[in-house]
Design a protein around this motif. Sequence first.
Motif, PDB file in Angstrom:
ATOM      1  N   ILE A  18       0.868  -1.088  -0.144  1.00  0.00           N
ATOM      2  CA  ILE A  18      -0.159  -0.014  -0.085  1.00  0.00           C
ATOM      3  C   ILE A  18       0.882   1.233   0.149  1.00  0.00           C
ATOM      4  O   ILE A  18       1.663   1.353   0.927  1.00  0.00           O
ATOM      5  CB  ILE A  18      -0.944   0.156   1.198  1.00  0.00           C
ATOM      6  N   GLU A  19       0.764   2.054  -1.020  1.00  0.00           N
ATOM      7  CA  GLU A  19       1.675   3.167  -1.311  1.00  0.00           C
ATOM      8  C   GLU A  19       1.243   4.462  -0.611  1.00  0.00           C
ATOM      9  O   GLU A  19       0.173   4.890  -0.518  1.00  0.00           O
ATOM     10  CB  GLU A  19       1.865   3.335  -2.777  1.00  0.00           C
ATOM     11  N   THR A  20       2.300   5.099  -0.118  1.00  0.00           N
ATOM     12  CA  THR A  20       2.119   6.637   0.555  1.00  0.00           C
ATOM     13  C   THR A  20       1.983   7.447  -0.943  1.00  0.00           C
ATOM     14  O   THR A  20       2.585   7.195  -1.876  1.00  0.00           O
ATOM     15  CB  THR A  20       3.591   7.015   1.145  1.00  0.00           C
ATOM     16  N   ARG A  21       1.120   8.313  -0.552  1.00  0.00           N
ATOM     17  CA  ARG A  21       0.437   9.029  -1.648  1.00  0.00           C
ATOM     18  C   ARG A  21       1.153  10.639  -1.962  1.00  0.00           C
ATOM     19  O   ARG A  21       1.488  11.081  -1.302  1.00  0.00           O
ATOM     20  CB  ARG A  21      -1.153   8.861  -1.637  1.00  0.00           C
ATOM     21  N   SER A  22       0.293  11.061  -2.961  1.00  0.00           N
ATOM     22  CA  SER A  22       0.946  12.329  -3.355  1.00  0.00           C
ATOM     23  C   SER A  22       0.103  13.582  -3.127  1.00  0.00           C
ATOM     24  O   SER A  22       0.340  14.720  -3.452  1.00  0.00           O
ATOM     25  CB  SER A  22       1.457  12.390  -5.049  1.00  0.00           C
ATOM     26  N   ARG A  23      -1.367  13.120  -2.829  1.00  0.00           N
ATOM     27  CA  ARG A  23      -2.301  14.157  -2.525  1.00  0.00           C
ATOM     28  C   ARG A  23      -2.346  14.070  -0.716  1.00  0.00           C
ATOM     29  O   ARG A  23      -2.912  13.257  -0.405  1.00  0.00           O
ATOM     30  CB  ARG A  23      -3.371  14.044  -3.283  1.00  0.00           C
ATOM     31  N   CYS A  24      -2.885  15.205  -0.299  1.00  0.00           N
ATOM     32  CA  CYS A  24      -2.849  15.212   1.174  1.00  0.00           C
ATOM     33  C   CYS A  24      -4.103  14.538   1.746  1.00  0.00           C
ATOM     34  O   CYS A  24      -4.292  14.099   2.675  1.00  0.00           O
ATOM     35  CB  CYS A  24      -2.854  16.736   1.614  1.00  0.00           C
ATOM     36  N   TYR A  25      -5.359  14.482   0.873  1.00  0.00           N
ATOM     37  CA  TYR A  25      -6.389  13.797   1.417  1.00  0.00           C
ATOM     38  C   TYR A  25      -6.448  12.139   1.048  1.00  0.00           C
ATOM     39  O   TYR A  25      -7.377  11.679   1.349  1.00  0.00           O
ATOM     40  CB  TYR A  25      -7.589  14.478   0.738  1.00  0.00           C
ATOM     41  N   GLN A  26      -5.297  11.816   0.363  1.00  0.00           N
ATOM     42  CA  GLN A  26      -5.020  10.256   0.047  1.00  0.00           C
ATOM     43  C   GLN A  26      -4.740   9.601   1.208  1.00  0.00           C
ATOM     44  O   GLN A  26      -3.978  10.052   2.072  1.00  0.00           O
ATOM     45  CB  GLN A  26      -4.283  10.183  -1.115  1.00  0.00           C
ATOM     46  N   MET A  27      -4.571   8.274   1.067  1.00  0.00           N
ATOM     47  CA  MET A  27      -4.208   7.524   2.207  1.00  0.00           C
ATOM     48  C   MET A  27      -3.405   6.345   1.573  1.00  0.00           C
ATOM     49  O   MET A  27      -3.596   6.165   0.819  1.00  0.00           O
ATOM     50  CB  MET A  27      -5.367   6.837   2.966  1.00  0.00           C
ATOM     51  N   PRO A  28      -2.533   6.033   2.347  1.00  0.00           N
ATOM     52  CA  PRO A  28      -2.211   6.038   3.865  1.00  0.00           C
ATOM     53  C   PRO A  28      -0.973   7.118   4.234  1.00  0.00           C
ATOM     54  O   PRO A  28       0.077   7.124   3.218  1.00  0.00           O
ATOM     55  CB  PRO A  28      -1.900   4.866   4.360  1.00  0.00           C
ATOM     56  N   THR A  29      -1.118   7.730   5.270  1.00  0.00           N
ATOM     57  CA  THR A  29       0.123   8.100   5.947  1.00  0.00           C
ATOM     58  C   THR A  29       0.931   7.117   6.589  1.00  0.00           C
ATOM     59  O   THR A  29       0.596   5.856   6.548  1.00  0.00           O
ATOM     60  CB  THR A  29      -0.111   8.933   7.178  1.00  0.00           C
TER      61      THR A  29
END
Length: 323
Positions: A189-200
């Motif tokens: 599960i990948e850390t994402r590029s938009r602040c509202y996306q998951m997961p941290t």
Amino acid sequence: MVLDKGEYSFSTCWNIKRHAVGSDMIEEIRGLGFKRVELNYNVTREMLTTIEPMIERGEIVISSVHNTFPLIDDPDYGTDSVLLGFDDEAKRKRAVDLLVQSAEYAARYGAAAVVVHPGEVPFEANIDQELKALYKEHGPDSPAYRSLWEEMLERRDSLRGHYAERIAHSLEDACGRIAAKGWDVTIGIETRSRCYQMPTLREARGIIDRLQGAKIGLWYDFGHGMMMERMGLYDNAEDMSLIMDHIAGIHIHESVGLSDHWCPYVHSGDMAYFDRFLPVIEAAPVKVYELKSACTPEEIDRSHGLLTAKLERLRTAGGRTGT
């Protein structure tokens, strides 16, 4: 002279828009010194007709495939969607089916992992785009940025538990089906590029802890992590220890400001910041460069040389990085 990149893999995101024929795309990557390849989510079934013979002949090794794979031309199941967190049960089940399909291709090709963008807290408008515009124009400490950031964070915090629950449920379904097939494939599960996306990083650890025994881990995307740190969502150095023992794989690239997929060290000119990720690179079972098309072969080669030299010094020094 091009360096042999050994255990390192390279994503087709770098050159897929330049090629209609899959084998031509792969040959260009081989010319960089990579035998290992990650097939990204824009690879089509038609491209696979010329790539699969290369796999069968042992000319390349597929390290990983990127969900949804092969290409699905439907934004509901694209890279920036609710995906595994859909409240609509039919859509959620379809997303799980597509993830299992990606795992089937990974197993067929002998790949170790499937990379997945698990989901997000949905907003009516792209608040991340608005925030990045304010960041660039006024800075992250400006009143306009801080006000909109707090608005985003309030909604994200209030709903992330719900969507994390949906994502975990979908991952449990997918991992159970993959295990039942006997496929030796890990879901990252990948850390994402938009602040509202998951997961941290913390959200990823929570999901992984819930699914103990499943073949699931964090796919740590460093460039995305750098952007989210700059925007204020989390601190990589502070939270990294939470996931060090749960890494499925990594995407190696660097962000310059809020622009990502650049060559580490080369494009930023910063010889120190990226060092914090070296222990993760050392620990990761699958190591993939995910670079944009603007990166030249010479820059890629130079970046890899700098990175591997730093890793060698890290090993020699027993854990201390050098610049």
